[in-house]
Design an enzyme around this catalytic site. Structure first.
Site, mmCIF file in Angstrom:
data_model
loop_
_atom_site.group_PDB
_atom_site.id
_atom_site.type_symbol
_atom_site.label_atom_id
_atom_site.label_comp_id
_atom_site.label_asym_id
_atom_site.label_seq_id
_atom_site.Cartn_x
_atom_site.Cartn_y
_atom_site.Cartn_z
ATOM 1 N N ASP A 1 -20.790 0.671 -7.377
ATOM 2 C CA ASP A 1 -19.953 0.249 -8.492
ATOM 3 C C ASP A 1 -19.081 1.438 -8.887
ATOM 4 O OD1 ASP A 1 -18.850 -0.351 -10.945
ATOM 5 O OD2 ASP A 1 -20.667 -1.257 -11.756
ATOM 6 N N GLU B 1 -10.014 -2.951 2.192
ATOM 7 C CA GLU B 1 -9.382 -3.220 3.487
ATOM 8 C C GLU B 1 -9.133 -1.942 4.282
ATOM 9 O OE1 GLU B 1 -7.910 -3.910 0.488
ATOM 10 O OE2 GLU B 1 -6.824 -5.815 0.584
ATOM 11 N N HIS C 1 0.809 -1.217 0.000
ATOM 12 C CA HIS C 1 0.000 0.000 0.000
ATOM 13 C C HIS C 1 0.842 1.266 0.000
ATOM 14 C CE1 HIS C 1 -3.066 -2.969 1.453
ATOM 15 N NE2 HIS C 1 -3.774 -2.306 0.561
ATOM 16 N N ASP D 1 -16.156 1.434 -3.172
ATOM 17 C CA ASP D 1 -16.001 -0.022 -3.220
ATOM 18 C C ASP D 1 -17.388 -0.643 -3.295
ATOM 19 O OD1 ASP D 1 -15.662 -2.863 -2.336
ATOM 20 O OD2 ASP D 1 -13.579 -2.220 -2.113
ATOM 21 N N ASP E 1 -7.197 0.450 -6.748
ATOM 22 C CA ASP E 1 -6.761 -0.705 -5.967
ATOM 23 C C ASP E 1 -7.853 -1.756 -6.033
ATOM 24 O OD1 ASP E 1 -5.440 -2.384 -4.264
ATOM 25 O OD2 ASP E 1 -5.983 -1.310 -2.441
#
Length: 394
Positions: free
Chosen positions: A161, A99, A75, A119, A191
Site C-alpha cells: 500500500d 503497467e 506517460h 504498487d 500514477d
C-alpha cells in the site's frame, strides 16, 4: 467503434477486475489497412506495419486505464514535465504505475540513480509484464541493465500500500527545510487511480499522507499527480487537493491538461513544488528545454528518439493552466482579479496585489512569470522591484 475486438485475458485480482483487449478503433484506423500491413505486397502499410497494428487496451473495473496508441503521450507528459522541473533528479518514487511505463520514462533520465515504485497489486504488475510488455520495455535504452524496466538495477519495486508506505516512513519526519539524504526523493510521481473515485479521494485528502509526501521530498522536490478528467479538475475535489497541498507547505502549484492520451477527453495533472526555485525551471524557454532534454535523455541502441511525443513545444503548452482554471480562480477571488485587470490596462503592475502568497494563482503566473520567463524577471521579483519590472513590459 471497435472492430476485431479480442479479449486477451480477464483476471480478478485481490484488488480489481482486469481486462486486456486487442482491437481496432475505426475512428483512427481501418481494418483494411491493418490486413494490408500483414501482406508482403510492397505497399506502404506492409512496409510500416507498426503504424497499423491493433491497439491494446487495459481496463480496471471497467474503466479504460491505458492503451498502446495513447500510453506514450500520457506517460511522457506525466513524467518529463516533473523531471525537468527539478535541477538534478537522482532519486524518484512512483506511486502506482503498475503497467511499468512510468518507470520506463523515469529511467530515460541519465541523472537517475534509483527509482522506487510502490504498487499494491503485484498480480496486476505481473499481468502487465505478460500482456503489455511494450509498456515496460527498456531493451532499447542505452545504459539499461535489463530488457524489462522492472528488472533494471536502478529499480526497486514494492507490492505494498503506497499510501501507508509513505506514512510509515515520512509522517513524523521533520523535513521542512528539505534536508538532502538518501532517504528522500527528488521527484514523486503519483500514477494511481482516478482521484474522483470516492475511495481514492479519501486517501488524497488525508492530511497525514499529504504531509508524508511533503516530508519525503528533498529541498527542491517536485510532486506530480494525474488528477483525472479535465472537466472534473475544476470542481470541489480538486480545489480540496490544492488546499491540502498548500496547507502542508508546498510553495508553488501548477495544473496542466493533456488531451492526446487516448482517454477521449483531456486529462489534468497537478504539479506541486516544495520551494520556488523550481518555478524558474517550470518556465524555461523552448531553447533551454531542448538543451536540457538533449543533456538528460539517454540515447537508444536503435538510433530512434527515446521520446516519441514530449519536446519543448509540449512543455510550453503545459506551462499555463487552461483559461477555465483561471476563470474559476477569479470567481473565488473577484476583488483581486478586478484589481489586476485594471493594473494591466494601466500598465501599472503592483506585484504585492497580484501575489497574495497562494501557491496556485494562475492570474499571477500569467501576468508576471509567463509574460517574461527569464532570469532578469526572476531577479527583479526577488528584489520586489515593481518599477524595474514595469520597464520590461512591452
Amino acid at each position: 467503434g471497435f472492430e476485431m475486438k479480442k479479449q486477451l485475458a480477464f483476471v480478478e485480482t485481490k484488488y480489481q477486475n482486469v481486462h486486456f483487449y486487442e482491437a481496432i478503433n475505426t475512428r483512427f484506423r481501418s481494418v483494411a489497412s491493418y490486413e494490408k500491413s500483414l501482406s508482403k505486397d510492397g505497399s506502404y502499410e506492409s512496409l510500416h506495419p507498426e503504424l497499423f497494428r491493433q491497439d491494446k487496451i487495459v481496463f480496471l473495473d471497467g474503466d479504460s486505464q491505458s492503451s498502446l496508441y495513447g500510453e506514450a503521450v500520457y506517460h511522457e507528459g506525466l513524467v518529463h514535465a516533473a523531471m525537468l522541473t527539478h535541477p538534478n533528479p537522482k532519486r524518484v518514487a512512483i506511486i502506482g504505475g503498475g503497467e511499468g511505463a512510468t518507470l520506463r520514462e523515469v529511467l530515460k533520465h541519465k541523472t537517475v540513480q534509483e527509482v522506487v515504485m510502490i504498487d499494491i497489486d503485484g498480480e496486476f504488475v505481473q499481468l502487465c509484464r505478460k500482456y503489455l510488455p511494450e509498456w515496460s520495455d527498456c531493451s532499447d535504452l542505452v545504459g539499461s541493465t535489463a530488457p524489462s524496466c522492472f528488472d533494471d538495477a536502478r529499480s526497486r519495486v514494492y507490492f505494498e500500500d503506497a499510501f501507508q508506505w509513505f506514512i510509515d516512513r515520512f509522517a513524523t519526519v521533520d523535513n521542512k527545510k528539505g534536508v538532502e539524504g538518501e532517504d528522500f526523493f527528488d521527484v514523486i510521481i503519483m500514477d494511481a487511480c482516478d482521484p474522483t473515485n470516492d475511495f481514492v479521494t479519501k486517501l488524497y485528502v488525508d492530511s497525514t499522507f499529504v504531509k508524508s509526501l511533503y516530508n519525503g521530498l528533498s529541498k527542491s522536490g517536485v510532486f506530480i499527480a494525474q488528477i483525472g478528467r479535465a472537466a472534473a479538475a475544476v470542481v470541489d475535489e480538486t480545489a480540496m487537493f490544492k488546499r491540502m497541498f498548500s496547507d502542508v507547505g508546498f510553495r508553488s502549484m501548477h495544473i496542466y491538461d493533456e488531451g492526446r492520451s487516448g482517454f477521449y477527453e483531456p486529462w489534468s495533472h497537478l504539479v506541486a513544488l516544495k520551494n520556488t526555485v523550481s518555478r524558474k525551471l517550470w518556465y524555461q524557454n523552448a531553447a533551454n528545454i531542448d538543451i536540457e532534454l538533449h543533456k538528460r535523455i539517454v540515447s537508444t541502441h536503435s538510433g530512434e528518439p527515446a521520446l516519441l511525443y514530449f519536446d519543448a513545444s509540449v512543455m510550453l503548452s503545459y506551462q499555463l493552466p487552461h483559461m477555465v482554471h483561471e476563470d474559476v480562480y477569479c470567481r473565488l477571488h473577484l476583488q483581486q482579479c478586478y484589481a489586476v485587470e485594471d493594473m494591466v490596462k494601466n500598465r501599472d503592475l503592483d506585484l504585492t496585489v497580484i501575489d497574495d502568497g497562494d501557491p496556485f494563482n494562475p492570474l499571477y503566473e500569467r501576468n508576471v512569470f509567463y509574460n517574461k520567463p527569464n532570469a532578469t524577471v526572476f531577479s527583479i521579483l526577488a528584489e520586489n522591484s515593481v518599477a524595474k519590472f514595469i520597464s520590461l513590459v512591452p
